[in-house]
Design a protein around this motif. Structure first.
Motif, PDB file in Angstrom:
ATOM      1  N   ALA B  15      50.787  22.739  57.935  1.00  0.00           N
ATOM      2  CA  ALA B  15      50.578  21.376  57.410  1.00  0.00           C
ATOM      3  C   ALA B  15      51.980  21.001  56.836  1.00  0.00           C
ATOM      4  O   ALA B  15      52.519  19.980  56.802  1.00  0.00           O
ATOM      5  N   VAL B  16      52.208  22.080  55.667  1.00  0.00           N
ATOM      6  CA  VAL B  16      53.367  22.158  55.077  1.00  0.00           C
ATOM      7  C   VAL B  16      54.625  22.071  55.922  1.00  0.00           C
ATOM      8  O   VAL B  16      55.452  20.875  55.708  1.00  0.00           O
ATOM      9  N   ALA B  17      54.907  22.753  56.970  1.00  0.00           N
ATOM     10  CA  ALA B  17      55.753  22.521  58.057  1.00  0.00           C
ATOM     11  C   ALA B  17      55.732  21.084  58.582  1.00  0.00           C
ATOM     12  O   ALA B  17      57.028  20.381  58.711  1.00  0.00           O
ATOM     13  N   CYS B 113      45.544  12.793  44.511  1.00  0.00           N
ATOM     14  CA  CYS B 113      46.925  12.317  45.041  1.00  0.00           C
ATOM     15  C   CYS B 113      47.016  10.510  45.028  1.00  0.00           C
ATOM     16  O   CYS B 113      48.191  10.408  44.668  1.00  0.00           O
ATOM     17  N   TYR B 114      45.914   9.938  45.155  1.00  0.00           N
ATOM     18  CA  TYR B 114      46.099   8.613  45.264  1.00  0.00           C
ATOM     19  C   TYR B 114      46.780   7.935  43.907  1.00  0.00           C
ATOM     20  O   TYR B 114      47.408   7.075  43.810  1.00  0.00           O
ATOM     21  N   ALA B 115      46.073   8.658  42.546  1.00  0.00           N
ATOM     22  CA  ALA B 115      46.886   8.430  41.567  1.00  0.00           C
ATOM     23  C   ALA B 115      46.687   6.875  40.871  1.00  0.00           C
ATOM     24  O   ALA B 115      47.421   6.537  40.282  1.00  0.00           O
ATOM     25  N   ASP B 116      45.512   6.379  41.252  1.00  0.00           N
ATOM     26  CA  ASP B 116      45.305   4.860  40.755  1.00  0.00           C
ATOM     27  C   ASP B 116      44.638   5.369  39.373  1.00  0.00           C
ATOM     28  O   ASP B 116      43.724   6.042  39.010  1.00  0.00           O
ATOM     29  N   PRO B 117      45.288   4.583  38.284  1.00  0.00           N
ATOM     30  CA  PRO B 117      44.865   4.852  36.833  1.00  0.00           C
ATOM     31  C   PRO B 117      43.208   4.406  36.646  1.00  0.00           C
ATOM     32  O   PRO B 117      42.777   4.848  35.499  1.00  0.00           O
ATOM     33  N   GLU B 135      50.866  23.635  47.275  1.00  0.00           N
ATOM     34  CA  GLU B 135      51.529  24.459  48.323  1.00  0.00           C
ATOM     35  C   GLU B 135      52.814  23.672  48.927  1.00  0.00           C
ATOM     36  O   GLU B 135      52.521  22.793  49.523  1.00  0.00           O
ATOM     37  N   GLY B 136      53.983  24.335  48.823  1.00  0.00           N
ATOM     38  CA  GLY B 136      55.100  23.638  49.446  1.00  0.00           C
ATOM     39  C   GLY B 136      55.881  24.622  50.296  1.00  0.00           C
ATOM     40  O   GLY B 136      55.392  25.609  50.401  1.00  0.00           O
ATOM     41  N   PRO B 137      56.921  24.142  50.759  1.00  0.00           N
ATOM     42  CA  PRO B 137      57.994  25.014  51.517  1.00  0.00           C
ATOM     43  C   PRO B 137      58.074  26.522  50.796  1.00  0.00           C
ATOM     44  O   PRO B 137      58.208  27.491  51.510  1.00  0.00           O
ATOM     45  N   GLY B 138      58.164  26.240  49.435  1.00  0.00           N
ATOM     46  CA  GLY B 138      58.557  27.366  48.639  1.00  0.00           C
ATOM     47  C   GLY B 138      57.481  28.194  48.334  1.00  0.00           C
ATOM     48  O   GLY B 138      57.494  29.261  47.433  1.00  0.00           O
ATOM     49  N   ASP B 160      56.680  16.854  50.453  1.00  0.00           N
ATOM     50  CA  ASP B 160      56.161  18.131  51.420  1.00  0.00           C
ATOM     51  C   ASP B 160      55.318  18.946  50.644  1.00  0.00           C
ATOM     52  O   ASP B 160      55.128  20.303  51.433  1.00  0.00           O
ATOM     53  N   GLU B 161      54.661  18.843  49.618  1.00  0.00           N
ATOM     54  CA  GLU B 161      53.955  19.446  49.050  1.00  0.00           C
ATOM     55  C   GLU B 161      52.306  19.186  49.645  1.00  0.00           C
ATOM     56  O   GLU B 161      51.914  17.926  49.630  1.00  0.00           O
ATOM     57  N   ILE B 162      51.295  20.207  49.562  1.00  0.00           N
ATOM     58  CA  ILE B 162      49.755  19.840  49.736  1.00  0.00           C
ATOM     59  C   ILE B 162      49.041  20.238  48.501  1.00  0.00           C
ATOM     60  O   ILE B 162      49.353  21.506  47.909  1.00  0.00           O
ATOM     61  N   LEU B 163      48.358  19.339  48.250  1.00  0.00           N
ATOM     62  CA  LEU B 163      47.304  19.767  47.293  1.00  0.00           C
ATOM     63  C   LEU B 163      46.095  20.724  47.710  1.00  0.00           C
ATOM     64  O   LEU B 163      45.288  20.262  48.731  1.00  0.00           O
ATOM     65  N   VAL B 164      45.997  22.139  47.393  1.00  0.00           N
ATOM     66  CA  VAL B 164      45.217  22.777  47.922  1.00  0.00           C
ATOM     67  C   VAL B 164      43.973  23.120  47.390  1.00  0.00           C
ATOM     68  O   VAL B 164      42.664  23.038  47.736  1.00  0.00           O
ATOM     69  N   GLU B 165      43.965  23.091  46.013  1.00  0.00           N
ATOM     70  CA  GLU B 165      42.689  23.283  45.184  1.00  0.00           C
ATOM     71  C   GLU B 165      42.799  22.791  43.809  1.00  0.00           C
ATOM     72  O   GLU B 165      43.799  22.544  43.360  1.00  0.00           O
ATOM     73  N   ILE B 166      41.626  22.516  43.108  1.00  0.00           N
ATOM     74  CA  ILE B 166      41.632  21.986  41.960  1.00  0.00           C
ATOM     75  C   ILE B 166      40.784  23.323  41.153  1.00  0.00           C
ATOM     76  O   ILE B 166      39.630  23.587  41.482  1.00  0.00           O
ATOM     77  N   ARG B 167      41.544  23.670  40.042  1.00  0.00           N
ATOM     78  CA  ARG B 167      40.602  24.966  39.418  1.00  0.00           C
ATOM     79  C   ARG B 167      40.216  24.393  38.117  1.00  0.00           C
ATOM     80  O   ARG B 167      40.954  23.948  37.309  1.00  0.00           O
ATOM     81  N   ILE B 168      39.082  24.664  37.851  1.00  0.00           N
ATOM     82  CA  ILE B 168      38.568  24.114  36.467  1.00  0.00           C
ATOM     83  C   ILE B 168      37.931  25.382  35.746  1.00  0.00           C
ATOM     84  O   ILE B 168      37.092  26.118  36.193  1.00  0.00           O
ATOM     85  N   PRO B 169      38.473  25.717  34.365  1.00  0.00           N
ATOM     86  CA  PRO B 169      38.166  26.882  33.701  1.00  0.00           C
ATOM     87  C   PRO B 169      36.758  26.586  33.189  1.00  0.00           C
ATOM     88  O   PRO B 169      36.475  25.422  32.891  1.00  0.00           O
TER      89      PRO B 169
END
Lengths: 178, 284, 763
Positions: B15-17, B113-117, B135-138, B160-169
């Motif tokens: 996907a990143v590619a 990602c949509y980031a509507d406030p 996750e991105g190319p790097g 070119d980044e993908i949001l993979v996961e949301i981590r909640i402590p």
């Protein structure tokens, strides 16, 4: 750009060569002539285009048809299996839970999805689940009644009883919970 | 609608590619993106569907953390016992998004990602101190959610980044959370103001109180300057602080003055609900 | 019910099988062979001269079949313009555009993408003109005039003032208002306002047009198929019968689907393209077609210390937007809307004003919503000033049967007291509301009375088929109100047939007689009478045949359940047997009837009077609300409404109409407002224009049907649809006033407006 899309629509596998930018609602209505699914707001707010994809209700106006590839789609036309009305359809008809009818097929599909999830929803649950289906004609009360009736009947059917069917007769003067 | 190509990668790396190609855009549930496509005001020609990536919708929990795959639908997040166990306020916020159809289609990652406030989930996640895995190319990086939102519909995520996961402590035992949403018109409308609050309750005080606001700025806001230990009796001061920090604009859902008032009222009410122990509710 | 087998009980709706299965076909569901699809190019400016329009590039787009601009319209402006009252609207813009969204051109193409591509290639040069967005600005001396050319009148009698932006100016007076105000102990003056709101019918406007052998055939979601036909025929220079209008199921309209909407553009495109053309508006476009008039109602009442209201002077201003639409008629109707109270001296003046906003026209209530908002808020102010109970003040002034209205016409079948007492009774006695911390509660009432328009005519026919079933041909569209069920009930009642043996002919102007349409809640009363009379004629013939066949006197025959028997004897025959025996294998009995409901000037010994209404129907509302002291948010705990329907032929359908109407009223009371800035709509979608959802209902909503039979209505029935929406906003606002102690005179009652009012700020 065109793609082959294969989906199970109302129990039948269909294979279509369609542009990737086509919406599911348009493919259902224009290609498959399943016009029971209606189109209005185009932004997922009104609910007239509700169909079930893999059992869950979606706004077919917001789904690219190519992303329905490999999935199961149920429209209002597929609900009356073998010509026999689904209990939700029967309840809407019997109570007269509609006026112009334009929201009705979407309402019925959403209600179907609700009862699949929760066979015994209370008024609050029905309201929360159905709130995204708009109606401008009826004031909603009789739609709530119809969904309540359908749920009750299905539970009866599940427990092998013969349902006692209240008839929509005379004027109900109270909003009443379903 | 403009013509589109569709790419369906099966791994995040693919996907990143795919996103490296010019004119590419990732699509998750599509509930917001398809509306953008319909308006035709976009410059991408290829959609990279993340639907075929195995495991990207997984919800897992361990002793320290709840991890929600970015492609988990809002429906699944709301129905998850694991999420409810760790973050009941998030469940309330997610259940407030759109309607059942939007929640059946839309994903938690897509919502961020949509980031509507005006969106409900971001503030519930902000008070939880959530981090994002991108996750991105790097390779992968982890970003506090607070640093993710930049402005209206704008995030710190690279194209070119993908949001993979949301981590909640996992919050400390005894932590309470509230999500309070106030609508100006129909209960089905976007919130005029929404408040998320999280705190422990100890000896008549909120401990580690965090408050975040939606609908009153270019991005979700975390109220700053709240003392680590805030006496319950000072809820009104916190509410006043929130009202001052809010950056509302006048629109269909109230004037700037009114929204600021509503921030004050609903922040105070959210804190009262924390004390009462209600897990969170819509404002009636 | 007792003595009737078909009317008076809730027959299941006959459209249920179609509507619950998705088989019900609406216009957008139809498809013709060779059909292409249309899109409209709309003006980005609120007011501009159209300098140049060039569609050369658009015509070259692959798949484009026709482009319609002013150049393709007839040179004679009379044939290029239309309008429900004044011919002021071009099929597409001719010399000017007058609102943001005004159609400038249209394209028909094999697909919508091609049509959109072509639209983007139409080159338009505008020269911007000054624009006005309020009636006040529009009427300011020396300002811009939107329609400087003279316009033909489609419907005379609304008195447009040439050379100004006044497109309607009407006035009515009974008694001597000036003198009575002078003689009053006190004069109370207020101004009430309503914003533009939208109908929000779920089915977007849709039309298909095709030309066949010089005839125009149109499938369209029209509430007024015969008005649509007449106006379309004029536009194309055809005899009315050369136009055929077919109306499938309609997905709601509430007034928005009257007269001409898409039909002019689509029919011209079909002519140019040489093939059938379909146009379905987008959701956002629908908001630009027509809305409800924003209004300002200035009201002055002269009152006496003993609690009598003796004089009232009312001035109404409606913002009709860029085109008159039905606005001048709505304004005229406002002058016929004097309220339900006997006030001996009364004057009403109404102005309809052009502005550069999107057009406004018919909306459920046709002016009564705006008038009732003002009258009923004002009644509470008067009550407060006179220190009397608002309910008592109303009851004291209500009209009685036989009283003379402002027009002089005697009033009949007006269950005013019954409605008001029933609604108020449901909410409970006027005791102090319970205290809830942080909340204030209040109760309020309101009542409104509407006259369905007159004169009007209807005709229908009924045929008895050889199999013993009947077919009803009644020219009223099924728009959701249940008219087709009721028409069948009426015929079934007369012919004593069961529901499944009465059919309805499709709505096709080639087959059916002229009718004014599904407007003004007139179908049951007017068309229903024609159906009744037509069925009676069939029944007479049937009984004559039976008398011969059974060798009995017609007076002794009993018709019941599809069988004719002889009183006191065993002899009898079923309808199919009788028809076979007397008419052969393919006989049909046929009956037709026409109804004319008088209107206009009627002479009597006192110099005559004017009949403005074919019947009066009434709705009262009572509300109990709770106001959040900190947010201003209003929650309706209980709304009760009582509606005088004459006779409820189908109580369930009546209830649905009333309840739906009440919930539209609820939305307009609390949230709905079609907002704009310099002519640009700001909330033209359901995402930003929120209508009530399942979540927004009052905790309790009671519907009471009051029956005050009308001497001319079929079985005493009157209309139902519109009136229940009209008292809602005032009832709720009066309850809010009782809760917070201050009146709010502008809609909607948004939380901010209420909060500001509570804090003594300007709302």
């Amino acid at each position: 750009m065109k793609r082959v899309v294969r989906m199970a629509v109302n129990g039948e596998t269909v294979e279509l060569l369609i542009e990737t930018n086509r919406l599911l609602v348009d493919v259902l209505r224009d290609e498959l002539r399943l016009t029971g699914t209606k189109a209005d707001c185009g932004m997922g707010v009104c609910g007239t285009c509700t169909v079930l994809v893999d059992g869950r209700p979606v706004s077919s106006c917001l789904m690219l048809a190519c992303l329905a590839d490999g999935r199961t789609v149920l429209t209002i036309e597929g609900l009356a299996a073998g010509g026999r009305l689904d209990p939700v359809q029967a309840a809407f008809a019997e109570i007269g839970a509609f006026e112009c009818g334009f929201c009705t097929t979407g309402m019925i599909m959403s209600a179907r999805a609700l009862l699949n999830e929760d066979p015994a929803p209370g008024r609050e649950e029905i309201v929360e689940f159905m709130a995204g289906n708009l109606c401008r004609c009826t004031g909603y009360a009789n739609i709530l009644r119809a969904i309540g009736l359908a749920a009750e009947r299905e539970r009866h059917r599940a427990s092998e009883g013969t349902p006692a069917v209240p008839r929509a007769r005379g004027c109900s003067s109270q909003t009443g919970s379903p | 609608m403009k013509p589109l190509e569709l790419v369906e990668p099966t791994t995040v790396r693919e996907a990143v590619a795919a996103l490296q190609r010019e004119g590419s855009k990732a699509i998750a549930g599509g509930t917001a993106l398809v509306q953008v496509l319909k308006q035709g005001l976009h410059d991408f020609s290829t959609l990279v569907s993340l639907r075929g990536i195995d495991g990207l919708d997984r919800i897992t929990v361990d002793g320290s953390e709840l991890a929600i795959g970015a492609m988990a639908t809002l429906w699944d997040v709301a129905a998850s016992a694991d999420v409810r166990g760790v973050a009941p306020g998030l469940v309330e916020a997610v259940r407030s998004v759109g309607n059942v159809r939007i929640r059946a289609m839309g994903t938690l990652g897509g919502n961020l990602c949509y980031a509507d406030p005006h969106c409900d989930p971001p503030i519930a996640l902000l008070v939880l101190g959530a981090r994002l895995v991108l996750e991105g190319p790097g390779g992968r990086r982890s970003l506090p959610l607070e640093d993710y939102f930049v402005g209206y519909y704008e995030t710190a995520q690279a194209p070119d980044e993908i949001l993979v996961e949301i981590r909640i402590p996992r919050p400390a035992p005894g932590t309470r959370a509230v999500y309070l949403r106030y609508t100006f018109t129909s209960e089905e409308d976007w919130p005029c103001v929404a408040v998320a609050a999280l705190a422990g309750l100890e000896a008549g005080a909120f401990r580690n109180l965090r408050v975040a606001l939606a609908g009153v700025g270019a991005r979700p806001l975390v109220v700053t300057g709240v003392p680590t230990v805030t006496p319950i009796g000072e809820a009104a001061e916190v509410a006043g602080r929130a009202a001052v920090q809010a950056e509302p604009v006048s629109d269909l859902r109230g004037s700037e003055w009114y929204k600021r008032e509503m921030v004050r009222v609903h922040t105070r009410r959210a804190l009262e609900m924390l004390v009462d122990g209600a897990p969170g509710t819509r404002q009636r | 019910m007792t003595d009737h087998s078909a009317v008076g009980w809730s027959w299941p709706r006959t459209d249920a099988p179609d509507k619950v299965t998705g088989r019900a076909a609406y216009t957008a569901d139809l498809s013709l062979s060779g059909m292409v699809h249309a899109r409209i190019l709309r003006s980005p400016l609120p007011h501009a001269r159209l300098v140049r329009i060039d569609a050369t590039k658009a015509r070259r787009v692959r798949g484009v079949r026709a482009v319609l601009t002013r150049d393709e319209l007839p040179r004679d402006p009379a044939q290029a313009r239309y309008g429900a009252v004044l011919h002021d609207q071009g099929v597409v813009a001719i010399d000017r555009v007058r609102f943001i969204g005004d159609p400038v051109a249209a394209v028909a193409a094999s697909g919508l993408d091609a049509a959109d591509e072509a639209l983007a290639l139409i080159d338009v040069e505008y020269e911007e003109l000054p624009a006005v967005f309020t009636p006040e600005a529009s009427l300011a001396p020396g300002g811009v005039v939107l329609h400087p050319d003279p316009r033909e009148e489609e419907m005379p009698g609304t008195h447009p003032v040439p050379g100004t932006n006044l497109c309607g100016l009407t006035e009515i007076e009974r008694g001597d208002v000036a003198r009575a105000l002078e003689a009053s102990d006190d004069v109370i003056e207020e101004v009430y306002r309503t914003p533009p709101v939208h109908h929000c019918h779920l089915e977007p406007h849709a039309t298909i047009a095709a030309w066949e052998a010089g005839r125009l055939i149109v499938w369209t979601c029209s509430q007024t198929p015969f008005l649509t036909r007449r106006q379309l025929a004029r536009l194309h220079g055809l005899a009315a019968s050369r136009v055929r209008v077919v109306v499938p199921y309609i997905g709601g309209g509430f007034g928005a689907k009257t007269n001409l909407r898409l039909e002019p553009i689509v029919s011209h495109l079909a002519r140019l393209a040489g093939c059938p053309v379909k146009l379905v508006l987008t959701h956002q476009e629908v908001f630009h077609v027509v809305s409800k008039h924003a209004s300002e109602v200035r009201i002055r009442s002269g009152v006496m210390r003993d609690g009598r209201i003796v004089a009232r002077d009312v001035e109404v201003t409606l913002d009709t937007g860029a085109y008159a639409d039905t606005g001048p008629q709505v304004a005229k109707k406002c002058t016929y809307t004097a309220g339900p109270y006997h006030i001996p001296n009364m004057r009403i003046k109404a102005r309809c004003v052009y502005t550069n906003n999107p057009p406004a026209g018919s909306f459920r209530g046709f002016g009564l919503q705006q008038m009732a908002w003002a009258y009923e808020g004002h009644m509470d102010t008067v009550a407060q000033r006179l220190r009397v109970d608002p309910l008592d003040l109303r009851l004291r002034h209500l009209y009685h049967e036989g009283d003379r209205y402002i027009t002089g016409e005697p009033l009949h079948s007006i269950g005013l007291r019954e409605c008001l007492e029933a609604a108020a009774g449901r909410i409970g006695p006027a005791r102090p509301a319970p205290r809830v911390s942080g909340k204030r509660r209040g109760r309020g009432v309101a009542i409104a009375m509407k006259g369905a328009f007159a004169p009007t005519t209807a005709a229908a026919w009924v045929k008895l088929n050889e199999d013993g079933s009947a077919t009803v041909a009644a020219p009223t569209p099924e728009i959701g109100q249940g008219a087709w069920t009721v028409m069948r009930q009426i015929a079934a009642e007369i012919l004593q047939l069961p529901p499944d043996l009465v059919h309805m002919a499709p709505l096709d102007t080639d087959v059916l007689p002229f009718d004014d349409g599904a407007i003004s809640s007139r179908s049951t009363f007017t068309v229903g009478r024609a159906v009744r009379d037509a069925a009676v004629r069939v029944r007479e013939q049937l009984l004559q045949l039976a008398a011969v066949h059974l060798e009995a006197s017609a007076a002794d025959l009993v018709l019941r359940d599809g069988r004719i028997g002889v009183r006191g004897a065993d002899a009898g025959v079923t309808i199919p047997e009788l028809m076979r025996a007397r008419l052969g294998r393919s006989g049909t009995l046929f009956g037709d009837a026409g109804v004319r409901v008088a209107g206009g000037r009627v002479m009597d010994d006192h110099g005559g009077y004017e009949v403005s209404a074919s019947f009066w129907f009434i709705a009262a509302g009572a509300a109990e609300v709770e106001v959040d002291e900190e947010t201003g948010k209003v929650r309706v705990l209980h709304y009760a409404t009582a509606v005088d329907v004459g006779r409820a032929l189908n109580p369930h359908n009546c209830e649905m109409q009333v309840r739906g109407s009440a919930v539209i009223g609820l939305g307009q009371a609390l949230t709905e407002h079609l907002q704009s800035e310099a002519g640009q709509l700001l909330n033209a979608s359901f995402s930003d224009y929120r209508i009530p959802s399942f979540r927004d209902l009052p905790t309790d909503l009671d519907v009471v049907l009051v029956e005050t039979p009308h001497r001319d209505g079929p079985f005493g029935a009157k209309g139902v649809g519109e009136v229940a929406v009209t008292p809602v906003a005032a009832a709720i606002a009066n309850a809010v006033r009782a809760a917070i102690g201050v009146p709010i005179r502008s809609l909607p009652l948004t939380p901010e407006r209420v909060l500001r009012a509570m804090r003594g700020q300007e709302p």
